[in-house]
Design an enzyme around this catalytic site. Structure first.
Site: not given
Length: 554
Positions: A204, A210, A265-266, A351, A382, A510
């Site tokens: 954005k 990153e 964002g999510r 979050e 398993h 951060k």
């Protein structure tokens, strides 16, 4: 604001929790239980009968929802009010998937036309790429997409593209790069043809460390492989709101797709962040996914709480978390194409509701979001199901499955469904000592062997589960499923009195990383001893730098 733990409704549920029903007995004495504790909406069927609830408990949970003002909070969200109070933002991802002419107001402005215009741009661009009209620096069509993002700009589209694998356009490939660990990008670049690759940079602000580190490296790689500076605009598009930064990077502003600050964002894959989905499965299927989500939105918006699928799923979760003291919740999709769903929901839930402060800034007086984990069935069976069945911690679970496979193969799906049905039944029923002994006797074991093994074959049962069933994992079903969880998260945040739409907890790390970065030596470079941190961090920095200096000799 109300502290829900101080209400009569909370006290009533606390009292009921001391005598929560034993599920095996509840099913034996109540033949209508399964039908009564189920709801259907938007192509999904939810069975929540395998929880330790009864009519009194459910009535108490509904009363708790009313006391918390869930109806009012729901109306405020759809009205575009700034329910994300700490950031002063509306929460209107529902507007992104509404194809009607219904207005959605933010600060008095109807944002629906802007949403429709951006969808039209996504459609037009996708069609250019798919037709081959959009070409790379060599004149070849772009049949490969690399989405560069992180968090919601990665987990959502990555999950959806994998989930919709049967709908992939022939000959197209999609990759997702999120980790700043250079190995993630390097592994991707080693598999692709630069002349045929489109990079979708999703940030954005166009400043996310990153994402922009990976984007800059991908840009340099493209130039090394024969592209010119003027070709960057052919091979990069941006999903951002920062036009100056996008232009400086070399992206044509005409190929900058926007979304808005009322899209978290999510919750963003319904916006331009979903461009990589449209490019891989076609805009038509992307739109179907949006419409499936809207069908769940319409149900959530209009259905009374007692018949509202997201609200009921949320209330059962609150019961398990706050009254039965269950700290962990598993998401267990019985469809391999949903293998990224647990990771997606880890972010969406943890979050959103991993908060220790109420909306008014006071400490919470209850437990909020549980730990979320999961794997596809039958792989998880398993791996960690042993702990779910017989471990000392009770874990609640969601089991998710389509009745029909998109890719039928022999009797594979029938065996998958048998496990999908058997595991919740086993978790509900358990196995008594008498049943364990009887089973061992039928196997012909001696009395001594029966006595020795029987304690190990006892299952306590009473492990809560929800079962979510769909006909088939289509784009519409996927949209409805994700919207179901989005609204569940919202409902639980309302009951807990927290803001589900900010994420201040990610900021401190951060900030500290930015301070430490200059102290990390380049490979083969000597650095002075680190100072200014705690002793452990200083020692680790010094050790890392020593190892990197020693690498100079290799």
């Amino acid at each position: 604001m109300i502290d829900i733990t101080k209400t009569e409704e909370w006290a009533r549920l606390k009292a009921l929790s001391a005598d929560a029903p034993v599920m095996r007995e509840a099913f034996a004495t109540d033949p209508g239980r399964a039908a009564r504790y189920a709801v259907e909406a938007a192509g999904l069927f939810l069975d929540f009968s395998k929880n330790r609830i009864n009519d009194d408990i459910l009535a108490g949970l509904l009363a708790l929802a009313r006391a918390a003002g869930l109806d009012r909070a729901r109306a405020r969200m759809f009205a575009g009010e700034k329910i994300n109070e700490t950031e002063g933002r509306a929460v209107l991802h529902v507007a992104l998937r509404d194809f009607s002419d219904a207005p959605y107001l933010v600060d008095g402005e109807n944002v629906a036309p802007a949403v429709a215009a951006e969808r039209a741009r996504i459609k037009a661009f996708s069609e250019k790429v798919h037709s081959g009209a959009w070409k790379g620096f060599s004149g070849a069509p772009l049949d490969t997409v690399v989405n560069i993002g992180i968090g919601g700009s990665d987990l959502g589209p990555c999950m959806a593209v994998d989930a919709l694998r049967p709908y992939w356009i022939d000959g197209r490939r999609a990759y997702f790069v999120s980790n700043v660990d250079g190995q993630h990008l390097a592994d991707t670049l080693s598999q692709i043809d630069p002349a045929r690759t489109l990079f979708v940079v999703a940030s954005k602000t166009f400043t996310t460390q990153e994402t922009m580190t990976n984007a800059a490296t991908a840009r340099a790689w493209l130039l090394e492989k024969g592209a010119r500076e003027t070709d960057i605009a052919r091979h990069f598009v941006a999903l951002s709101t920062n036009r100056p930064a996008v232009e400086k990077f070399g992206v044509d502003p005409a190929n900058m797709f926007v979304f808005w600050d009322w899209v978290g964002g999510r919750f963003s894959m319904w916006s331009a962040i979903g461009l990589s989905i449209a490019l891989q499965v076609g805009y038509g299927n992307f739109e179907k996914m949006l419409r499936g989500a809207h069908a769940m939105d319409a149900h959530f918006r209009t259905a009374p709480i007692e018949a509202n699928m997201p609200a009921l799923l949320a209330l059962v979760g609150v019961w398990n978390r706050n009254f039965l003291d269950i700290h962990t919740h598993a998401v267990l999709p019985y469809d391999q194409h949903l293998h990224r769903l647990p990771a997606y929901l880890q972010q969406a839930e943890m979050e959103s509701n991993g908060k220790g402060r109420r909306m008014d800034g006071a400490p919470v007086s209850l437990q909020t979001g549980p730990v979320i984990f999961g794997e596809p069935g039958t792989n998880g069976q398993h791996a960690f199901y042993q702990l779910i069945h017989q471990g000392t911690d009770v874990i609640s679970s969601d089991f998710i499955a389509p009745a029909l496979s998109q890719t039928p193969l022999g009797d594979h799906h029938e065996k998958l469904l048998a496990n999908f049905l058997a595991q919740p039944e086993a978790l509900m029923r358990g196995r008594t000592q008498a049943e364990a002994r009887e089973e061992l006797k039928r196997q012909g074991l001696s009395e001594d062997e029966v006595e020795r093994l029987a304690p190990h074959k006892i299952f306590p049962g009473d492990r809560p589960t929800n079962s979510i069933l769909m006909e088939k994992l289509t784009p519409e079903a996927l949209g409805a499923l994700v919207a179901l969880y989005e609204h569940k998260i919202f409902c639980q945040g309302v009951l807990w009195g927290i803001n589900s739409f900010d994420q201040w907890g990610v900021e401190l790390g951060k900030t500290l990383a930015a301070a430490i970065l200059p102290e990390i030596a380049a490979r083969g470079e000597a650095k002075p001893q680190a100072r200014g941190h705690d002793a452990s961090t200083n020692a680790l920095i010094n050790r890392i730098n020593a190892l990197r200096l020693a690498a100079k000799e290799e």
